[in-house]
Design a protein around this motif. Structure first.
Motif, short mmCIF file in Angstrom:
data_model
loop_
_atom_site.label_atom_id
_atom_site.label_comp_id
_atom_site.label_asym_id
_atom_site.label_seq_id
_atom_site.Cartn_x
_atom_site.Cartn_y
_atom_site.Cartn_z
N MET A 1 48.67 -24.11 -37.12
CA MET A 1 49.02 -25.33 -37.28
C MET A 1 50.30 -25.23 -38.29
SD MET A 1 47.02 -28.55 -39.36
CE MET A 1 45.78 -28.50 -38.51
N ASN A 2 51.32 -25.81 -38.15
CA ASN A 2 52.57 -25.67 -38.76
C ASN A 2 52.71 -26.70 -39.78
OD1 ASN A 2 53.59 -23.61 -37.15
ND2 ASN A 2 54.27 -25.30 -35.62
N GLU A 3 53.36 -26.30 -41.01
CA GLU A 3 53.60 -27.26 -42.13
C GLU A 3 54.40 -28.56 -41.82
OE1 GLU A 3 53.95 -25.95 -46.20
OE2 GLU A 3 52.68 -24.03 -45.71
N LEU A 4 54.37 -29.33 -42.30
CA LEU A 4 55.30 -30.74 -41.92
C LEU A 4 56.20 -30.79 -43.25
CD1 LEU A 4 52.43 -33.47 -41.52
CD2 LEU A 4 53.87 -32.33 -39.85
N THR A 5 57.27 -31.34 -43.10
CA THR A 5 58.27 -31.91 -43.91
C THR A 5 57.73 -32.49 -44.84
OG1 THR A 5 59.12 -33.70 -42.70
CG2 THR A 5 60.38 -31.42 -42.25
N LYS A 6 58.17 -33.02 -46.32
CA LYS A 6 57.51 -33.60 -47.30
C LYS A 6 57.61 -35.21 -46.78
CE LYS A 6 58.54 -30.88 -51.33
NZ LYS A 6 59.37 -30.79 -52.49
N ASP A 7 58.83 -35.42 -46.03
CA ASP A 7 58.80 -36.92 -45.73
C ASP A 7 57.78 -37.15 -44.70
OD1 ASP A 7 60.65 -37.37 -47.21
OD2 ASP A 7 62.58 -37.37 -45.60
N SER A 8 57.37 -36.36 -43.61
CA SER A 8 56.63 -36.48 -42.71
C SER A 8 55.12 -36.51 -43.07
CB SER A 8 56.76 -35.35 -41.39
OG SER A 8 57.68 -35.44 -40.95
N GLU A 9 54.90 -35.47 -44.31
CA GLU A 9 53.58 -35.32 -44.74
C GLU A 9 53.49 -36.58 -45.57
OE1 GLU A 9 51.47 -32.77 -48.27
OE2 GLU A 9 53.07 -31.88 -47.16
N GLN A 10 54.12 -37.34 -46.17
CA GLN A 10 53.90 -38.64 -46.97
C GLN A 10 53.72 -39.45 -45.65
OE1 GLN A 10 53.70 -39.21 -50.24
NE2 GLN A 10 53.17 -41.05 -49.55
N LEU A 11 54.49 -39.57 -44.64
CA LEU A 11 54.37 -40.76 -43.62
C LEU A 11 52.91 -40.51 -43.07
CD1 LEU A 11 55.09 -42.76 -41.67
CD2 LEU A 11 56.15 -41.24 -40.34
N LEU A 12 52.55 -39.30 -42.72
CA LEU A 12 51.09 -38.92 -42.39
C LEU A 12 50.10 -39.69 -43.38
CD1 LEU A 12 48.99 -37.81 -40.23
CD2 LEU A 12 49.04 -35.72 -41.48
N LYS A 13 49.99 -39.39 -44.55
CA LYS A 13 49.13 -40.20 -45.49
C LYS A 13 49.21 -41.75 -45.43
CE LYS A 13 49.55 -36.34 -49.08
NZ LYS A 13 50.06 -36.05 -50.34
N GLU A 14 50.67 -42.12 -45.27
CA GLU A 14 50.88 -43.55 -45.32
C GLU A 14 50.05 -44.05 -44.06
OE1 GLU A 14 54.66 -46.66 -45.74
OE2 GLU A 14 54.63 -44.58 -45.58
N ILE A 15 49.91 -43.41 -42.78
CA ILE A 15 49.40 -44.08 -41.53
C ILE A 15 48.06 -44.04 -41.94
CG2 ILE A 15 48.85 -43.12 -39.15
CD1 ILE A 15 51.82 -42.01 -39.01
N LYS A 16 47.32 -42.94 -42.40
CA LYS A 16 45.96 -42.90 -42.62
C LYS A 16 45.62 -44.01 -43.57
CE LYS A 16 45.42 -37.84 -42.51
NZ LYS A 16 45.15 -36.44 -43.16
N LYS A 17 46.16 -44.30 -44.54
CA LYS A 17 45.92 -45.43 -45.41
C LYS A 17 46.00 -46.72 -44.76
CE LYS A 17 47.17 -47.45 -49.74
NZ LYS A 17 48.46 -47.09 -51.17
N HIS A 18 47.07 -46.91 -43.96
CA HIS A 18 47.16 -48.38 -43.45
C HIS A 18 46.67 -48.34 -41.92
CE1 HIS A 18 49.24 -49.60 -46.85
NE2 HIS A 18 49.89 -48.39 -47.00
N ILE A 19 45.79 -47.58 -41.51
CA ILE A 19 45.53 -47.26 -40.06
C ILE A 19 45.19 -48.58 -39.38
CG2 ILE A 19 43.24 -46.53 -40.28
CD1 ILE A 19 45.82 -45.19 -37.96
N HIS A 20 44.37 -49.63 -40.16
CA HIS A 20 43.80 -50.96 -39.66
C HIS A 20 44.52 -51.96 -39.83
CE1 HIS A 20 40.17 -48.46 -38.70
NE2 HIS A 20 40.07 -48.28 -39.75
N GLU A 21 45.73 -51.75 -40.29
CA GLU A 21 46.77 -53.08 -40.69
C GLU A 21 47.85 -53.16 -39.43
OE1 GLU A 21 48.13 -52.86 -44.81
OE2 GLU A 21 46.33 -51.57 -45.13
N SER A 22 47.47 -54.00 -38.63
CA SER A 22 48.29 -54.16 -37.50
C SER A 22 49.73 -54.61 -37.63
CB SER A 22 47.72 -55.09 -36.52
OG SER A 22 47.73 -56.49 -37.13
N GLU A 23 50.13 -55.34 -38.88
CA GLU A 23 51.29 -55.80 -39.02
C GLU A 23 52.05 -55.01 -40.00
OE1 GLU A 23 52.75 -58.36 -37.52
OE2 GLU A 23 50.74 -58.69 -36.47
N TYR A 24 51.50 -53.87 -40.64
CA TYR A 24 52.04 -53.29 -41.61
C TYR A 24 53.51 -52.66 -41.28
CZ TYR A 24 52.98 -49.61 -45.29
OH TYR A 24 53.50 -48.66 -46.11
N TRP A 25 53.39 -51.92 -40.00
CA TRP A 25 54.75 -51.19 -39.56
C TRP A 25 55.74 -52.08 -39.15
CZ3 TRP A 25 54.95 -46.62 -41.35
CH2 TRP A 25 53.81 -45.90 -41.80
#
Length: 478
Positions: free
Chosen positions: A1-25
């Motif tokens: 498993m390759n490491e992510l860039t910092k921006d992508s790592e932050q985005l992954l955390k953001e996706i997990k946090k708002h996974i059920h919010e349909s209008e968020y993105w």
């Protein structure tokens, strides 16, 4: 498993946090400038390319985002890597639960308990193989899981000891140098333990709070997972004990309604019970049962004996030509309907003798004389399914004579109708279907499989039928 860039790592955390919010993105993208939009799209692409997420787009907005396994495990992988722990070796570790399929509910309750304590679901393996299959080789998938197991748990029961698979797994538990826990269902004690895992090993009971705590603590320790706070542990342990007690209560009811096939003394009884269950009937007309046997071409069954046995065993009664099961007996049977139908179907097959198969064997081996072949030709041409006997015989002979005249055939069949009918009766190609007022048979009906063969699927017979008709063609002088 390759490491992510910092921006992508932050985005992954953001996706997990708002996974059920349909209008968020949609809202987030609407507030970005061109540069921010480009960066964010690049991060989404990186996550997708590295199989952290799957994503679908509509109107340039991500609308269906699914976090994949590597996405959920990414933070754990980074943490372990910083502590010089081999991630893949760690992820292969598992808890192996050996159990019979018949006890899969207990394995499910135990798995749910361990997951609630913080053990990942993909780190728990339940064998779930058919409990009573007579097979002796452990499949490769199970071998691999046993090899990577850090804790083995066996759920011991009568079903477990009847399973060749389970006994093989218990032998592996005994042989390998891996911690194991034995959980016993009520019927298993130190007195009746069998095989490798004998009375020298401690039995755990899911009704016992201390045993449940021990199982949870042992599982967490072997998987190097921190113990949850005491409130969570107490709540989940109490939940497991409650659900297990409910399982035992339902299991006892099931055992009370369990059917012993030895209760059905004869095949005749099994066949009549099969008919009642097939039609979901507690009460049936005895003549209907007999007609069903004729239609299904099931032979050598003594229905009168069967209903008499049912009555004398106090399982039902006979009245006005009907067999009626007692309500408690019927309830017990209907609760086991699928099982009994499956078991008794083999009995039905044993007594089934399709007339069409017997006929074709005789036909193909040239065991029928020309007169019988003319009889078949008459049945096929005139689509006959009923054959008169006694005083009704004369009408049948008239019908045959008419057919002979129409086809210019010598009157050999009309003169030998009685012998042809006797042959069909002797071979069980027909069954009695009409009686005189004194109870004497006056007519017979063609069995269903022969009706299908003669009237719907007779192509394989036609060449020989046409040949015999030509051989007995009456060449008139005018």
């Amino acid at each position: 498993m390759n490491e992510l860039t910092k921006d992508s790592e932050q985005l992954l955390k953001e996706i997990k946090k708002h996974i059920h919010e349909s209008e968020y993105w949609a809202n987030k993208f609407s507030m970005l400038n061109s540069k921010g939009n480009t960066i964010l799209r690049g991060c989404f692409k990186e996550l997708k390319d590295k199989q952290m997420i799957s994503v679908q787009w509509a109107d340039n907005i991500p609308y269906n985002i699914v976090v994949l396994k590597d996405g959920y495990l990414y933070e754990k992988m980074i943490s372990m890597r910083s502590n010089n722990i081999d991630f893949h070796e760690h992820m292969d570790k598992c808890i192996f639960i050996s159990h019979s399929t018949a006890d899969s509910k207990v394995a499910e309750l135990l798995s749910s308990y361990l997951i609630a304590l913080g053990i990942p679901s993909d780190s728990i393996f339940c064998s779930s193989l058919p409990g009573n299959d007579v097979q002796f080789n452990i499949p490769n998938e199970i071998k691999n899981k046993l090899k990577n197991s850090v804790l083995n748990i066996a759920i011991l029961s009568e079903n477990y000891y009847e399973s060749a698979y389970c006994l093989n797994e218990s032998g592996v538990f005994w042989y390998v140098n891996t911690d194991f826990i034995l959980i016993s269902l009520p019927e298993i004690t130190h007195v009746n333990m069998k095989g490798f895992l004998d009375k020298n090993n401690k039995l755990r009971n899911l009704k016992n709070e201390l045993d449940v705590f021990f199982i949870g603590d042992t599982a967490l320790n072997t998987m190097n997972i921190s113990r949850p706070n005491s409130t969570i542990l107490a709540r989940e342990s109490e939940k497991l004990i409650g659900e297990y007690n409910l399982f035992l209560k339902n299991r006892q009811k099931s055992d009370e309604n369990k059917i012993d096939l030895d209760d059905f003394i004869t095949d005749d009884v099994k066949i009549i019970i099969y008919y009642l269950l097939l039609n979901r009937m507690r009460k049936a007309k005895i003549s209907d049962v007999k007609n069903w046997l004729h239609d299904a071409e099931v032979y050598n069954v003594n229905i009168d004996s069967a209903v008499d046995l049912i009555e004398t065993s106090n399982s039902g009664n006979i009245k006005n030509g009907y067999i009626e099961l007692n309500s408690d007996v019927f309830v017990k049977l209907i609760r086991n309907r699928d099982y009994l139908l499956k078991q008794f179907s083999s009995v039905i097959e044993e007594y089934t003798k399709l007339s069409s198969e017997i006929f074709l064997e005789l036909w193909n081996n040239d065991k029928m004389d020309d007169c019988l072949k003319l009889f078949v030709a008459y049945i096929v041409d005139e689509r006959i399914t009923f054959f008169g006997d006694r005083w009704m015989k004369d009408e049948q002979i008239k019908s045959i004579s008419s057919w002979e005249s129409k086809n210019s055939i010598i009157n050999i069949l009309s003169e030998n109708y009685s012998s042809c009918l006797s042959y069909f009766i002797r071979e069980d190609f027909v069954y009695p279907s009409s009686w005189t007022e004194y109870g004497n048979v006056r007519g017979y009906t063609l069995n269903n499989s022969l009706v299908s063969l003669f009237l719907e699927n007779c192509a394989q017979l036609l060449d020989e039928l046409n040949r015999v008709k030509e051989d007995y063609y009456l060449d008139l002088p005018f």
